[in-house]
Structure formats: C-alpha cells, structure tokens
Design an enzyme around this catalytic site. Structure first.
Site, short mmCIF file in Angstrom:
data_model
loop_
_atom_site.label_atom_id
_atom_site.label_comp_id
_atom_site.label_asym_id
_atom_site.label_seq_id
_atom_site.Cartn_x
_atom_site.Cartn_y
_atom_site.Cartn_z
N GLN A 101 -112.29 -50.26 -39.29
CA GLN A 101 -111.90 -50.42 -40.69
C GLN A 101 -111.45 -51.86 -40.93
OE1 GLN A 101 -108.33 -48.69 -42.50
NE2 GLN A 101 -109.63 -47.75 -44.04
N TYR A 181 -104.44 -51.52 -51.30
CA TYR A 181 -104.57 -52.83 -50.64
C TYR A 181 -105.48 -53.75 -51.46
CZ TYR A 181 -101.96 -50.46 -47.06
OH TYR A 181 -100.97 -49.77 -46.41
N ARG A 228 -114.15 -47.03 -48.21
CA ARG A 228 -113.18 -45.99 -48.52
C ARG A 228 -112.55 -46.22 -49.89
NH1 ARG A 228 -107.88 -43.70 -45.11
NH2 ARG A 228 -108.59 -41.59 -45.51
N GLY A 321 -106.54 -37.14 -40.37
CA GLY A 321 -105.61 -38.19 -39.98
C GLY A 321 -104.57 -37.66 -39.01
C1 LIG Z 1 -99.72 -43.21 -39.25
C2 LIG Z 1 -100.75 -43.38 -40.35
C3 LIG Z 1 -101.41 -44.57 -40.49
C4 LIG Z 1 -102.40 -44.73 -41.46
N1 LIG Z 1 -103.10 -45.91 -41.53
C5 LIG Z 1 -104.18 -46.01 -42.33
C6 LIG Z 1 -105.05 -47.14 -42.27
O1 LIG Z 1 -104.89 -48.07 -41.45
N2 LIG Z 1 -106.10 -47.16 -43.13
C7 LIG Z 1 -106.33 -46.17 -44.03
O2 LIG Z 1 -107.30 -46.24 -44.80
N3 LIG Z 1 -105.54 -45.08 -44.09
C8 LIG Z 1 -104.50 -44.96 -43.25
N4 LIG Z 1 -103.74 -43.81 -43.26
C9 LIG Z 1 -104.13 -42.70 -44.11
C10 LIG Z 1 -105.00 -41.70 -43.33
O3 LIG Z 1 -106.27 -42.26 -43.03
C11 LIG Z 1 -105.22 -40.41 -44.15
O4 LIG Z 1 -105.79 -40.76 -45.38
C12 LIG Z 1 -103.93 -39.65 -44.39
O5 LIG Z 1 -103.20 -39.48 -43.18
C13 LIG Z 1 -104.20 -38.27 -45.00
O6 LIG Z 1 -105.00 -37.50 -44.15
P1 LIG Z 1 -104.35 -36.29 -43.27
O7 LIG Z 1 -103.71 -35.36 -44.26
O8 LIG Z 1 -105.48 -35.68 -42.53
O9 LIG Z 1 -103.32 -36.93 -42.37
C14 LIG Z 1 -102.71 -43.67 -42.33
C15 LIG Z 1 -102.01 -42.46 -42.20
C16 LIG Z 1 -101.05 -42.30 -41.21
C17 LIG Z 1 -100.36 -40.97 -41.06
#
Ligand SMILES: Cc1cc2nc3c(=O)[nH]c(=O)nc-3n(C[C@H](O)[C@H](O)[C@H](O)COP(=O)(O)O)c2cc1C
Length: 368
Positions: A101, A181, A228, A321
């Site tokens: 990413q 962002y 994304r 995630g």
């Molecule tokens: C610890 C953490 C770090 C994350 N870092 C990013 C990131 O670097 N880039 C991004 O697009 N989303 C990031 N997210 C968002 C996740 O990609 C995802 O959209 C979010 O956790 C919701 O999905 P889930 O319900 O399956 O966890 C992050 C989420 C978490 C929990």
C-alpha cells in the site's frame, strides 16, 4: 456440499488468487530503525499470513514527506527496497501474493517528522485530529498548502515508489486514496479549497488520483494497480462529508471503468452514517453496479457476512483487518469453521514481536 464462496479462487487481472480472503492493509509500526526499513520480523509476520488469497501490506510512505506515524516502513530508499525483497520472497515461497500500500498522509502528520517544517496538504486547513509522533500523540497543525511543484513531485514520488515496489518483488500496488489521507484530502471540499486545476470542481479535486494512476502505469502493468476508497468516512481522521462527497466518489468510480485496474478496494462506513443525509450507508450496494472491475470490500466482516457478500455478488473478495492481526491462519480457520482468536489493541503499534508475530495458529485437532 456447501463450498464457502470465500474459499473459491479468483482472477485478479493476470493473477490467480487461491481464495477470496484478503488481508487488509494495517499499520503496525514495527520498522523502528532510523531509515524505516522492514526487518526480519516483518518477514515473519507476513509469511505467517501467506495463506490469504492476497496480502495488502501496511501503508508505506512514498517519500520522507509522506510520513505521519512512528516506525512505519517506507518504499523510497534502496535499503527499504532491500528489506521488502526479503518479505516478498518469503511470502512467495509460501505460495502467497502480496501488494504494497503506497501511502502519503498529507496533513495527518506533524512538524516533528519534518525537521520543524509543516506537513503538506491540498489546503492550509487543520484537520483538528491527532498525530502519532515520536513524542506521543500531538494535536495536528495547520498544514502548508502544496505548491504546483510539490503536487507534481508527489505524483513522481508515487511513481518512483511503484517502481521500487515492482523491483522489490511485490505482485502489485494499492494506492492509498482513502481514510482521510492526502488523496482523500484532495477529494473533499472541506480539506481542499484550491482554485487551480487540483481544486474547485469535482473533476479537479479527483485529478491527482488519475495523474498518479497514469504515472504508475508507466512503470508497471495497469492490471497490477489497485486502489482504496472510503466514500462515507465521516468524523474520522479529520474528514467531514458534505453533499458533494458521494457525487465525487461516483465520478471517480465511473471514471475508473476507463482503466484496466487490478481491483477497487472499498470500505463500508467506519461509523454509523445512517442519520447523515448526504452519506451512503451501503457502499457495496451502491458501487457494485457502477464499477465493472473486481471489488474487494472491507470493514467489520466476519466469516458469515463475508461469504454472504460474495454469494450475493456485491463484492468479489473480502478484506479482513483486525481478524488478521490475531489469526495468522484465518483462511484455515474459515475452512474448518474454527473459532477466531481475539486481538489485543494495546499491541497494535508497539515495537517488537509481542502482539505481532506471537499469535498462534489453531491446533490441527480443532477442525469441526
Ligand atoms: C492497527 C490498524 C492499522 C491500520 N492501518 C491501515 C493502513 O495502513 N492503511 C489502511 O488503508 N487502513 C488501515 N487500517 C484499516 C484497516 O485496513 C481496515 O479498514 C479496518 O481495520 C476495518 O476492517 P476490520 O473490521 O476487518 O478490522 C488499519 C486498521 C487497524 C486496526
């Protein structure tokens, strides 16, 4: 016998994924070395998760200026490329596929990261958010409005980062145009009040994304580029929706049909937006009919809802995630209808292996 849709193969351009379970991009802040190079524990972490159909790496800054969180890896220096090579090789040796990413945080940063200089953004508007700096959480500042030259340099930075990613052995790149962002800041009227060709109309506010795609296409195949979007992000990461937000994403997604991209990665709303007149609460439902290519859907899915959304044809694959933080063998657990382990939020962003590479795989006899 019922075969879970999530466990079916899928074609992403010329890549065949062994299943439709995608590891969502997640910042884990483990590149705690002066040059933010991925290390041996990154190799271990991603390899443990190689049974995913596709891994999307943590957000990785495309330049020094693009950073906004401590200890996040970059993809702009020789040492970083060398570090990533070890990750991609190990994931490939395990039969996995991995995209990186590409990230620029824009105004979600702090002058502490930039030798006292202000972060860059489309306009000088403070997101009134928090920045995670080497000295802890700090209030964000009013960023510097990017000059035309700085915009052009940023487009080149994304292109260079994609070139580096290709050299490092990634199967593709995901442009991070989501979650408040830099690129999302350009899309939104509340963070972009420019009056040049990168601001004003919807077309102008979306322009930088297409400039970046066009630039990246010159250094790697178009069908290895994903991106994304999080159209209904509101009240998070300094983003505020308005009546032009959804029309802006409609415009972007319609226009993406002119490309032959690897995939479009969409997030359902991160917060409850059902009371917000101008938000779209059902992202997959709105955009599935609009977008002709492959859709990866994300946010708060579990095994059941993930299988359903694919079965209903609303998405082609599902990105997980937090479940992937604590379940390195998520695919095997789904295949066996096994229980999932809980994640520990306190170790999301701390250095070292704790809460990173020490989540065990399920015991073999757990199979139902
Ligand atoms: C610890 C953490 C770090 C994350 N870092 C990013 C990131 O670097 N880039 C991004 O697009 N989303 C990031 N997210 C968002 C996740 O990609 C995802 O959209 C979010 O956790 C919701 O999905 P889930 O319900 O399956 O966890 C992050 C989420 C978490 C929990």
């Amino acid at each position: 016998m019922y075969k879970q849709p999530l466990l079916e193969q899928i074609q992403l351009g010329d890549l065949t994924l062994k299943n439709r379970v995608v590891m969502a991009p997640m910042t884990r802040s483990r590149a705690d070395n002066p040059e933010n190079v991925p290390t041996e524990i990154h190799v271990k972490y991603y390899t443990q998760r190689a049974s995913a159909g596709l891994i999307i790496s943590e957000g990785s800054q495309v330049s020094k200026k693009a950073v906004g969180y401590i200890n996040t890896p970059g993809i702009y220096s020789v040492a970083q490329v060398e570090g990533w090579k070890k990750v991609t090789k190990a994931v490939h040796d395990e039969g996995g596929k991995i995209f990186i990413q590409l990230w620029h945080v824009g105004r979600i940063s702090h002058s502490d990261f930039h030798n006292g200089d202000l972060p860059h953004a489309p306009s000088a508007i403070n997101p009134q958010a928090k920045a995670y700096t080497p000295k802890g959480f700090k209030d964000t500042e009013t960023p510097k409005e990017m000059s035309m030259e700085e915009i052009h340099q940023t487009i080149l930075d994304f292109k260079n980062a994609a070139k580096n990613a290709w050299e490092a052995g990634f199967d593709g790149v995901e442009i991070h145009s989501s979650n408040g962002y830099l690129l999302h800041q350009f899309f939104s009227r509340t963070s972009n009040v420019r009056i040049d060709e990168y601001g004003g109309s919807i077309e102008n506010r979306a322009r930088i994304l297409f400039d970046i795609i066009d630039a990246i296409k010159e250094v790697m195949p178009e069908n290895r580029i994903g991106l994304r979007l999080n159209p209904s992000l509101h009240g998070v990461f300094g983003m505020t929706m308005d009546e032009e937000s959804i029309p802006t994403f409609d415009y972007i997604i319609e226009k993406l049909n002119n490309y032959n991209l690897s995939y479009l990665h969409l997030s359902e709303p991160f917060t409850d937006v059902s009371e917000l007149a101008f938000a779209e609460p059902n992202i997959a439902q709105r955009y599935r009919p609009m977008y002709k290519g492959t859709i990866i859907i994300n946010s708060a899915f579990d095994q059941k809802s993930g299988n359903e959304v694919v079965l209903e044809g609303l998405a082609d694959a599902v990105a997980y995630g937090k479940p992937y933080i604590s379940n390195p063998d998520l695919v095997e657990r789904f295949a066996n209808n096994a229980e999932l382990a809980e994640w520990d939020q306190d170790t999301f962003y701390v250095p070292g292996e704790k809460g990173y590479t020490d989540y065990p795989s399920m015991k073999k006899e757990k199979a139902v």
